[in-house]
Design an enzyme around this catalytic site. Sequence first.
Site, mmCIF file in Angstrom:
data_model
loop_
_atom_site.group_PDB
_atom_site.id
_atom_site.type_symbol
_atom_site.label_atom_id
_atom_site.label_comp_id
_atom_site.label_asym_id
_atom_site.label_seq_id
_atom_site.Cartn_x
_atom_site.Cartn_y
_atom_site.Cartn_z
ATOM 1 N N THR A 134 0.842 -1.201 0.000
ATOM 2 C CA THR A 134 0.000 0.000 0.000
ATOM 3 C C THR A 134 0.876 1.249 0.000
ATOM 4 O O THR A 134 1.963 1.239 0.584
ATOM 5 C CB THR A 134 -0.901 -0.031 1.248
ATOM 6 O OG1 THR A 134 -1.730 -1.186 1.161
ATOM 7 C CG2 THR A 134 -1.775 1.201 1.364
ATOM 8 N N GLU A 164 -0.585 -5.526 5.902
ATOM 9 C CA GLU A 164 0.750 -5.521 5.278
ATOM 10 C C GLU A 164 1.678 -6.504 5.991
ATOM 11 O O GLU A 164 2.461 -7.212 5.354
ATOM 12 C CB GLU A 164 1.349 -4.115 5.327
ATOM 13 C CG GLU A 164 0.663 -3.142 4.374
ATOM 14 C CD GLU A 164 1.170 -1.717 4.498
ATOM 15 O OE1 GLU A 164 1.207 -1.023 3.492
ATOM 16 O OE2 GLU A 164 1.527 -1.298 5.624
#
Length: 227
Positions: A31, A107
């Site tokens: 991201t 993540e």
Amino acid sequence: MKNQHKCNPRQAAGECAAKLVENGMVVGLGTGSTTAYAIKELGRRVADGLEIQGVPTSYQSSFLGAENGITLTTLDEHPEIDIDIDGADQIAGFTAIKGGGAAHTREKIVALSSKKFVVVVDESKCSDILSHPVPIEVLPFALKLVIKQLAELGGKAELRMGVSKDGPVISDNGNFIMDADFGRIDDPDSLGKKLSQCCGIVEHGIFTGVDAVYIGKKDGSVDIREA
Ligand code: 5RP
């Protein structure tokens, strides 16, 4: 090793790291703005015939991956990812602070599910010692308890507030995000372990075990560091 690249440092790092991806791979889609360049480059390669599947780490990377023609998949279908490419807010050696985009929980799950975890940054993110405030995803019910526990560890925590949204940032998982300032972090591994033990913290943004760092420079070159 350096690669000459004609564009901006983040673009240089992202596009260069995208070259690591090979046909048939399952790829973690990180991201942020630097990773977005890697995702777009992967989309161009997919249009040229590359066959990959992407595991997004956020709504942002899910939308971007789909817009760029990348077939999306899940960790349930592919619990082992070949390579994960993601950004960082600060990096020292092979330890990063992540979560500027409030996506660090997914993540980290994707990074830990990957055979190779590659961080893409511009050179302004590199430091000898970590000192960036550590993003912390917090179960809303536990907010006050988490603030107390962070203070006991020496962290000054602030609830992250929305931009173009009144009130706190809500993560893709429905939780609050705090930014905890610990000043200079001499032992990130130890601090990370302590944060993981705090009740009410869903995940923190200290990432150890980075396998490679791609650092885009102002002159368009990319420094590649392998652990
Ligand atoms: C999102 C992240 C990002 O990777 C990090 O904030 C870096 O973003 P950018 O490349 O836009 O500076 O950790 O949670």
